[in-house]
Enzyme design. Structure first.
Site, short mmCIF file in Angstrom:
data_model
loop_
_atom_site.label_atom_id
_atom_site.label_comp_id
_atom_site.label_asym_id
_atom_site.label_seq_id
_atom_site.Cartn_x
_atom_site.Cartn_y
_atom_site.Cartn_z
N GLU A 426 58.78 33.91 8.94
CA GLU A 426 60.10 33.28 9.07
C GLU A 426 61.13 33.95 8.15
OE1 GLU A 426 59.76 29.05 8.66
OE2 GLU A 426 58.49 28.86 10.43
N GLU A 505 52.49 30.28 14.42
CA GLU A 505 52.49 28.99 13.72
C GLU A 505 52.84 27.92 14.72
OE1 GLU A 505 53.95 29.25 9.69
OE2 GLU A 505 55.00 27.35 9.94
#
Length: 780
Positions: A426, A505
């Site tokens: 991220e 994820e």
């Protein structure tokens, strides 16, 4: 980039050292010494603690690995804040005095750290060896120029994580991984210089390629490299050897292709391991040797069909794991990971993402041995900061990313469990194309310079917002990895069918499971997370509770449901809402807080069976067929005290069942152990679970009594826990309040033989006792 961060010394001194090494000949081969025991430690800044003459006798004596942050106390005002779970930060000093064997006077001697948290500085006899900001990386220093062979030596380590908030999740503090001394001859196998690949891996033929780098700090000459490949039983199956001339101060690369007929392939069901033993000779004298485990396998990602292992198409059913072990903090004995991995296997997990940083090397060893596929990840941040971790690796990325990335790849590349690398999670840096892509590409290039056999990805963050699917960024990636928003990834692949895609994820909800189940091109998913982890929580919570299992290893709603989706064995699991009329949390018992006000129980059963029938006090409440979308089967039940039971059937035959009975008043404690025997080493543990039960042995799910543990001096308690995310009790005391009727104590052996007697008591309850046998360590 250096493997060891060498210190500049005067040219004359180096010349003298070189002369000694050249003229002295060779002593025995490589020696590896465990350097974990007998350190002195203190918290806080100490002036001149790096000096050999400093008096550290009043410091605490301990062994490493050691995480002083987990010792607490919890405090809302601790600067680690929500990211670090409100546990302490600061400076810790470690010192160790040691002697060098006279037989090693002609050796090159290094110290290897598997990880120091964080911003570590290391000195030997007052000489500064170097600094490593990244607390997760393994590193080594050459001690040779500064060692005393006629008097004691002093190593000093300063670890500093005062700059906070340094992470979005718990880091720990101190020398929290293993340390060793390694002595080698002047001509030796280079540190992390052996690379083992299997370019051909089929059931009938395996080709093992070994590339071995040799450093020569001695005179020029001919050197022979001998290689032995042995199977898991120790039987040598192939050998090879070659001779090369190596110049003085030179480095040479040996390369061998070794063919093995009918190899035992490494896979999930039978993670077969071989060993490659390399021996380096000068004439007939053995001057260095090393043994490295490896597996023969072929793994690949294919755009239209996902992931393949040894010609078998399978889904990566993965979890993300942080590096803490709950009650033991960041200094995690391998036995804790073994226990956790067993439960992950039980629920159907076959893959692990090392989120979001390098793990301890023995963690990867265990993945190799138990048959887990691994996404090996480097960083949580590049240059852009993240909330609640603004002063993290982003402060050091520009200076250190290349060295840290290279060291990770060199250290980890021989592990058969690793099937993909991730170079970021991220990432908040601008990823616009082409400028943003350059940061990705420079890291990918370093990875592939040292290991070009595995693909590279990163966990993209809101790619629809960052436009990486439209700009040209994603189409350059080996595998497109995305966190959450599965429909975006599905749409991206269907718009670009040549893209290989992977959920890096994912949450535990049904729709995300269906995205994996129903799309052949989805290579896999990594659930957030496998276990609850310390930090990333708002006070009074101290723990992020999105795991399949809690810190203490207890099953949760999401693990029981995942079991019904991923297990290959028939399962049924009963859950009910804890409060009346469908309110409260999901619990696995039949004992409400208040029998008088609980009359409408919402019940779910998670099962992979064709049909499930529910009973209450032997009365059938009806059968429900397996829904096509794998959703849970539901009943609204008028509560009655007694026994609820679910029976799972396939083709009319009962294949699984589960039942819960309402508990009476707490009466006694019962103890169970995860490991019936222990050896006296740092990594071996047994989990002792204390359960409060009624006089019929039924767990009292609402009991919260304070349980006190005692052990005989042949063992010790290294941590206590109960899984409660709002508990601020110490992990280091011998007592813990029960949560959901349970508490655990983690036990180690302190002697080499005998028994460890463990007792658990609580006011008003019958106490319990259990024992563990101490057995000799294999090979000793």
């Amino acid at each position: 980039m250096k493997y060891f961060k060498r210190i500049k010394i005067k040219q004359l001194s180096f010349a003298l050292l070189f002369l000694v090494l050249v003229t002295s000949g060779f002593s025995q081969a490589r020696k590896v010494i465990n350097f974990d025991n007998g350190w002195q430690f203190t918290k806080g800044e100490v002036v001149s603690a790096e000096n050999p003459s400093f008096d550290d006798t009043k410091w605490r004596t301990l062994n490493v690995p050691h995480d002083w942050s987990i010792e607490g106390p919890y405090d809302k005002t601790n600067p680690t804040a929500r990211g670090g779970g409100y546990l302490p930060a600061g400076i810790g000093w470690y010192r160790k005095t040691f002697k060098i064997d006279k037989e090693d006077v002609k050796k090159l001697i290094t110290i290897e750290f598997d990880g120091v948290m964080a911003n570590s500085d290391v000195w030997i006899n007052g000489q500064h060896l170097g600094k490593r900001p990244y607390g997760y990386i393994s590193f080594a220093y050459d001690l040779t120029p500064y060692l005393n062979f006629d008097k004691p030596n002093v190593i000093a380590v300063r670890a500093d994580n005062t700059i906070q908030p340094a992470s979005r999740y718990y880091t720990g503090a101190g020398i929290y991984r293993h340390v060793r001394l390694v002595s080698v001859n002047a001509t030796h196998l280079k540190h992390w210089g052996t690379f083992i690949t299997t370019p051909i891996a089929t059931a009938s033929k395996g080709v093992v390629n070994l590339k071995v780098e040799i450093d020569n700090k001695a005179a020029a000459g001919d050197y022979k490299l001998q290689i032995e490949i042995a199977d898991a039983t120790g039987k040598v199956v192939k050998t090879a050897e070659s001779v090369k001339n190596i110049a003085a101060n030179g480095t040479v690369l040996f390369s061998h292709d070794i063919e093995i007929s009918n190899p035992k392939l490494w896979n999930l069901e039978t993670p077969n391991l071989y060993t490659a033993t390399t021996r380096l000779y000068s004439g007939k004298t053995l001057i260095d040797n090393q043994t490295i485990p490896f597996g023969i396998k072929k793994s690949e990602f294919i755009a239209e069909s996902g992931f393949w292992l040894n010609g078998k198409n399978l889904k990566l059913k993965g979890v993300c794991l942080h590096h803490d072990g709950g009650a033991v903090g960041a200094a995690v004995p391998l036995g804790v990971w073994k226990e956790r991995f067993k439960k992950l296997k039980e629920v159907g997990v076959n893959a692990i993402r090392t989120s979001h940083n390098p793990v301890a090397p023995e963690f990867l060893d265990l993945c190799d041995q138990m048959g887990f596929l691994v996404m090996d990840e480097t960083f949580d941040t590049w240059t852009a900061a993240k909330h609640n971790g603004e002063k993290g690796y982003n402060l050091y990325f520009k200076e250190w990313w290349e060295q840290d990335t290279r060291d990770l790849i060199l250290r980890d590349r021989n592990h058969p469990s690793i099937v993909i690398y991730s170079i970021g999670n991220e990432i908040h840096d601008d990823l616009s194309y082409p400028e943003g892509y350059k940061k990705y590409k420079m890291q990918e290039d370093v990875v592939k310079k040292y290991d070009d056999t595995r693909p590279v990805t990163m966990a993209l963050f809101r790619p629809a917002n960052s436009k990486v699917y439209l700009s040209g960024f994603a189409e350059q990636m080996d595998v497109v990895g995305q966190n959450y928003r599965e429909n975006e990834l599905i749409a991206a692949h269907e718009a670009h069918p040549t893209w290989k895609v992977l959920g890096t994820e994912n949450t535990h909800v049904l729709v995300q499971w269906l995205a994996l189940r129903d799309k052949p091109y989805m290579a896999g998913q990594f659930l957030w997370t496998g276990y609850d982890y310390l930090g990333e929580a708002d006070w009074p919570e101290t723990t992020n509770n999105q795991g399949l299992f809690d810190r203490a290893g207890n099953w949760k709603q999401q693990s029981l449901q995942r079991d019904s989706w991923w297990s290959e064995e028939p399962v049924v699991h009963i859950m009910r809402k804890s409060e009346n009329a469908g309110e409260g949390k999901w619990v696995a018992d039949w004992t409400p807080n208040d029998f008088d006000t609980y009359d409408n129980a919402k019940v779910q059963v998670y099962s992979n069976c064709e049909e499930v029938e529910l009973f209450l006090n032997d009365k059938s409440l009806g059968s429900v067929k397996k829904p096509a979308d794998d959703s849970p089967r539901e009943w609204n039940v008028t509560f009655e005290e007694g026994t609820i039971k679910a029976i799972g059937k396939d083709k009319g035959k009962v294949v699984a069942e589960e039942s819960f009975t309402s508990a009476g008043k707490p009466s006694k404690i019962i103890l169970t152990k995860s490991n019936p025997t222990l050896v006296n080493n740092w990594d071996d543990v047994s989990f002792i679970t204390a359960t409060i039960v009624d006089d019929k042995g039924i767990r009292c799910a609402n009991a919260d009594n304070l349980i006190k543990f005692t052990v005989t001096d042949s063992g010790k308690i290294i941590g206590v826990d109960n899984g409660n995310i709002i508990s601020h009790e110490s992990y280091q005391t011998p007592e813990r309040s029960a949560y959901n009727g349970k508490a655990i104590a983690i036990i180690k052996a302190t002697k080499n033989s005998g028994k460890i007697e463990i007792k658990a008591s609580a006011e008003g309850l019958e106490a319990a006792a259990i024992s563990i046998d101490i057995v000799p360590e294999k090979g000793k």
